[in-house]
Design an enzyme around this catalytic site. Structure first.
Site, mmCIF file in Angstrom:
data_model
loop_
_atom_site.group_PDB
_atom_site.id
_atom_site.type_symbol
_atom_site.label_atom_id
_atom_site.label_comp_id
_atom_site.label_asym_id
_atom_site.label_seq_id
_atom_site.Cartn_x
_atom_site.Cartn_y
_atom_site.Cartn_z
ATOM 1 N N GLU A 147 37.869 55.032 42.577
ATOM 2 C CA GLU A 147 37.602 54.875 43.999
ATOM 3 C C GLU A 147 38.884 54.964 44.808
ATOM 4 O OE1 GLU A 147 35.806 51.069 44.447
ATOM 5 O OE2 GLU A 147 34.201 51.462 43.005
ATOM 6 N N CYS A 160 44.043 53.547 50.386
ATOM 7 C CA CYS A 160 44.150 52.681 49.209
ATOM 8 C C CYS A 160 43.720 53.501 48.004
ATOM 9 C CB CYS A 160 43.260 51.457 49.388
ATOM 10 S SG CYS A 160 43.260 50.334 47.973
ATOM 11 N N CYS A 167 40.302 48.578 34.882
ATOM 12 C CA CYS A 167 41.488 47.726 34.818
ATOM 13 C C CYS A 167 41.364 46.804 33.617
ATOM 14 C CB CYS A 167 41.629 46.900 36.101
ATOM 15 S SG CYS A 167 43.125 45.875 36.160
ATOM 16 N N CYS A 171 40.715 39.866 35.555
ATOM 17 C CA CYS A 171 40.523 38.809 36.554
ATOM 18 C C CYS A 171 39.015 38.641 36.803
ATOM 19 C CB CYS A 171 41.243 39.158 37.849
ATOM 20 S SG CYS A 171 43.029 39.389 37.633
ATOM 21 N N CYS A 174 37.042 39.938 40.024
ATOM 22 C CA CYS A 174 37.316 41.313 40.435
ATOM 23 C C CYS A 174 36.308 42.266 39.804
ATOM 24 C CB CYS A 174 38.732 41.692 40.013
ATOM 25 S SG CYS A 174 39.146 43.430 40.302
ATOM 26 N N CYS A 400 37.034 46.360 45.487
ATOM 27 C CA CYS A 400 37.487 47.431 44.610
ATOM 28 C C CYS A 400 36.719 47.397 43.298
ATOM 29 C CB CYS A 400 38.978 47.270 44.337
ATOM 30 S SG CYS A 400 39.634 48.559 43.283
#
Length: 418
Positions: A147, A160, A167, A171, A174, A400
């Site tokens: 994205e 961004c 990832c 976390c 997230c 995100c």
């Protein structure tokens, strides 16, 4: 952190087409694993499938100048043709060779095939904030998805961008972290997000022609986990055409959850980008729960490295702090955060408390407005510069990774129905 130097295989003389050789080079994929982090807790947050995917085709933006010239020679093109291609790519944001009127028609398709393979395709666009926010889901050559978000402000246009597919930092609040880490993006996959978005801004995607002025590495992925490609892309984003897009390095922000070796390494580059640290908690006990990387590099280590970056760059560090209801947003958290930051002296950071953009089905949710105001007031009274971050995309899949995660879920549901 994986080393920047290329394998010596690139310099070996072999038979055959040099471009084919380059595409087949057996470089050890960069893993994002820091020295000393190949076992234990840090290793556990990395996807076991990372770096097992195929590598993207080599693109013009992946090549060093010498590689571009060598490729041109192998194709029977003089050296000056490389500069023409660079002008089209960096100054005009063009890869459609049929529009290269200064380029021989007989060589256009060859240039397209060898320099500009298709790397990312726009799959879905969501708009928000009365048309001033555009979130794009990109499909990559291997079917992966990333994205980027293009945002118009009164005095600037900011993009961004993502640096990894998913990832591995884990976390829990997230959306991207829930996807896990698939692979790193190549330099060109990063730059294609910038090029296409810059062209859209120039063509008036927000109603009238504009210029992309700011780039933030705050999309999917941990930039320090893909250091080599991120740094190569930063150099090209900030160089003037025909070497880059001409966006000032001072308008580029690199975010990290606290990969200390990456911060230390970036400090030595002496490129005046802004460093942003996603802190999210004022103490190790809480941060261990919110940011698993803290078990590898604790708050003191992270802030020490960030402060050293400030001393070397003379640029204030941004502290990103996602405010979560009754988790990290109470007055005692704000006071503890202020004490930790003031320990290093005055005016070296700017704190960005961010109202959490919650993900569907998650227990983590945004703070109450009155708690946000109280948190900000405590920081201000402690002499710390702080601004409540403007939340963009709250009426779409704004956090995100949400758009990619939703798309993957929709695909799985569709497959189950068939």
């Amino acid at each position: 952190m994986a080393r920047d130097n290329q394998t010596t295989q690139d310099n070996q003389t072999t038979q055959g087409n040099p471009i084919t050789q380059r595409r087949g080079r057996n470089e050890e994929p960069e893993t994002g694993i820091t020295e000393g982090g190949r076992a234990g807790r840090f290793r556990d947050v990395l996807s076991p499938d990372h770096a097992r995917r195929g590598k993207p085709p080599v693109h013009f933006a992946d090549m060093e100048e010498g590689e571009r010239i060598d490729a041109a020679k192998s194709l029977g093109m003089p050296k000056f043709r490389v500069n023409q291609l660079a002008q089209h790519y960096y100054a005009h944001f063009e890869t459609d060779v049929e529009n290269f009127t200064d380029f021989p028609s007989a060589l256009r398709q060859t240039a397209k095939d060898e320099y500009f393979p298709d790397l990312i395709d726009e799959e879905l666009v969501q708009t928000a904030d009365h048309g001033t926010t555009r979130k794009t889901l990109w499909k990559l050559f291997d079917g992966s998805r990333i994205e980027s978000v293009l945002m118009q402000y009164p005095t600037r246009i900011t993009l961004c961008i993502s640096s990894q597919v998913g990832c591995g930092m884990g976390c829990p609040f997230c959306a991207t972290g829930k996807l896990g880490l698939t692979r790193n993006l190549s330099c060109a996959e990063i730059l294609e997000q910038v090029r296409i978005s810059a062209a859209q801004a120039q063509q008036g995607v927000f109603g009238e022609p504009g210029r992309l002025s700011n780039v933030v590495f705050m999309g999917m992925g941990e930039p320090m986990g893909n250091y080599r490609s991120v740094l190569h892309s930063i150099r090209q984003i900030s160089s003037e055409a025909p070497s880059g897009f001409g966006i000032s390095a001072r308008n580029i922000t690199v975010s990290t959850v606290g990969v200390v070796p990456g911060i230390r390494k970036l400090t030595q580059e002496h490129i005046p980008v802004r460093l942003a640290v996603s802190l999210h908690a004022p103490n190790d006990e809480l941060r261990d729960k919110l940011v698993p990387m803290n078990k590898r590099f604790n708050i003191k280590q992270v802030l020490d490295a960030a402060h050293d970056y400030y001393l070397a760059s003379h640029r204030r560090v941004s502290i990103e702090y996602a405010l979560m209801k009754d988790i990290n947003d109470q007055p005692e958290h704000a006071r503890e955060l202020a004490r930790r930051l003031n320990h290093y002296g005055d005016d070296w950071v700017h704190v960005n408390p961010i109202p959490l953009n919650p993900i569907e089905g998650s227990p983590w949710t945004a703070s109450r407005p009155e708690d946000e105001e109280a948190f900000l007031d405590i920081l201000h009274r402690a002499g710390i510069a702080a601004t409540l971050r403007d939340t963009r995309g709250s009426d779409i899949d704004g956090a995100c990774g949400q758009l990619a995660a939703r798309h993957v879920a929709d695909q799985m549901m569709g497959a189950a129905k068939r």
